[in-house]
Design an enzyme around this catalytic site. Sequence first.
Site, PDB file in Angstrom:
ATOM      1  N   SER A 125       0.859  -1.181   0.000  1.00 23.92           N
ATOM      2  CA  SER A 125       0.000   0.000   0.000  1.00 23.92           C
ATOM      3  C   SER A 125       0.897   1.233   0.000  1.00 23.92           C
ATOM      4  CB  SER A 125      -0.902  -0.001   1.234  1.00 23.92           C
ATOM      5  OG  SER A 125      -0.130   0.324   2.377  1.00 23.92           O
ATOM      6  N   LYS A 126       0.274   2.397  -0.002  1.00 23.35           N
ATOM      7  CA  LYS A 126       1.018   3.660  -0.058  1.00 23.35           C
ATOM      8  C   LYS A 126       2.061   3.763   1.052  1.00 23.35           C
ATOM      9  CE  LYS A 126      -1.557   6.884  -2.769  1.00 23.35           C
ATOM     10  NZ  LYS A 126      -3.029   6.943  -2.671  1.00 23.35           N
ATOM     11  N   ARG A 127       1.768   3.119   2.197  1.00 25.03           N
ATOM     12  CA  ARG A 127       2.731   3.157   3.303  1.00 25.03           C
ATOM     13  C   ARG A 127       4.103   2.649   2.882  1.00 25.03           C
ATOM     14  NH1 ARG A 127       1.978  -0.713   6.894  1.00 25.03           N
ATOM     15  NH2 ARG A 127       0.398  -1.721   5.644  1.00 25.03           N
ATOM     16  N   HIS A 128       4.129   1.771   1.895  1.00 24.80           N
ATOM     17  CA  HIS A 128       5.389   1.155   1.485  1.00 24.80           C
ATOM     18  C   HIS A 128       6.093   1.948   0.396  1.00 24.80           C
ATOM     19  CE1 HIS A 128       2.939  -2.342   2.987  1.00 24.80           C
ATOM     20  NE2 HIS A 128       4.025  -2.440   3.725  1.00 24.80           N
ATOM     21  N   GLY A 129       5.609   3.143   0.114  1.00 20.51           N
ATOM     22  CA  GLY A 129       6.210   3.915  -0.977  1.00 20.51           C
ATOM     23  C   GLY A 129       5.233   3.949  -2.140  1.00 20.51           C
TER      24      GLY A 129
END
Length: 437
Positions: A203-207
């Site tokens: 998800s966006k948390r991972h870049g």
Amino acid sequence: MSDVRVRFAPSPTGFLHVGGARTALFNWLFARHAGGTFILRIEDTDIERTREEWVTGIQSTLRWLGLDWDEGPFRQSERAHLYAEAADKLVASGHAYREGGAVRFRPPAEGATTFTDVIRGDITVDNSTLEEFVIVRSTGHPTFYLANAVDDVDMGITHVIRGEDLLPSTARVLLVREALGTTEQPVFAHLPLLVGQDRQKLSKRHGDVALEDYRDKGYLAEALRNYLALLGWAPRDGREIVPIDDVVAEFRLEDVTKAAAFFDHQKLDHINGEYIRALPVATFVRESLPWLETDPPWPPENFDADVFDRMAPLVQERVKTLAEVPAMVDFLFLDEPVIDEKAWNKAMKPPAADVLDDAVAAYETTEWTSEALHGVTLAVAVGHGLKLAKAQAPIRVAVTGRTVGPPLFESLAVLGRQRVLDRLQAARARLAEQAAE
Ligand code: GLU
């Protein structure tokens, strides 16, 4: 052409993300390997979440990745009559019933639905575990279950290759197909989930997750495509850099893993760096130009394409993305280098001042070639009992502002004697000021 027909069926509710791109790629690879047909179908029945810009964005990103389709794009929003007819048929046969404006499908109370998944084996779902579900919304729009079932039959899809998040919907779609009279099933391949470093769903948390972000950050389409191919699949000999023709030749759905695939930014960077190094220099220059000409950190009129040409082969060896190119050459086009203070503090410890003085003296008279500069700088280093690298550090920071960059002597040679001397003297003056404080 073989009988193989596959489709990529994105819902245009956002940018094409890496998971979607991997699904598109695996469909494309399977089709090309088999000499079959790759279809693009836009599943835009959710009109509230669909936006035209996503519809065009998905197509342009697929083209950028080189994933050309043979049929389509078909848009479900333009095929409403087919779904309406199917819904009528299901209501007439008693498989579904109307409730207000909506149509609900009644799964059989008994029996089981079994299908074949090449990656996971046979999967059986007890029909009694399935509750009624909506196939036409009260707005009159079909849901995924109906439109997906109708289209896969209508388009003669032989293999359904898609993300494992869709696995739970498979039995329901098959029941709708069956109720419509199609007992034949496609072969399924539910691709493994993509996860981040923490093993959680990507998800966006991972870049970045939008493909466009990678393009905008200086990744090459070929490199990204190579990397995406390795998310759940690998050539049998385990190599990482695989030309696309080889991937097409070697790709087998049977070799796709069940285990979640880790999206590894470092590996992607490594692969991108390899692809950048493999480019002909002229191509590297051409690909770099937009990065040098758009929003440069130097006064735009300072840019000199001939100077960049001279440095390009050295820069090409050292970057992992095209976005790194400007910082590698900014010292050539800035009026004064932008000094990285951490680099300065590290490099300007004694005997840096003496090294700079000796370098100035030597550079005033030496022949201005990288070989000669190497020779006289080595003599300066030896004079102070230093390794060459140690003596280079203050010179590099004084001239380029940084501790890393293209090889120093080539950089000096390209920058020119006067500008090198000016920068060394400016650094020397700053050191004297610091000493006086
Ligand atoms: N439209 C679905 C999605 O984007 C995919 C449907 C399918 O591949 O069967 O999640």
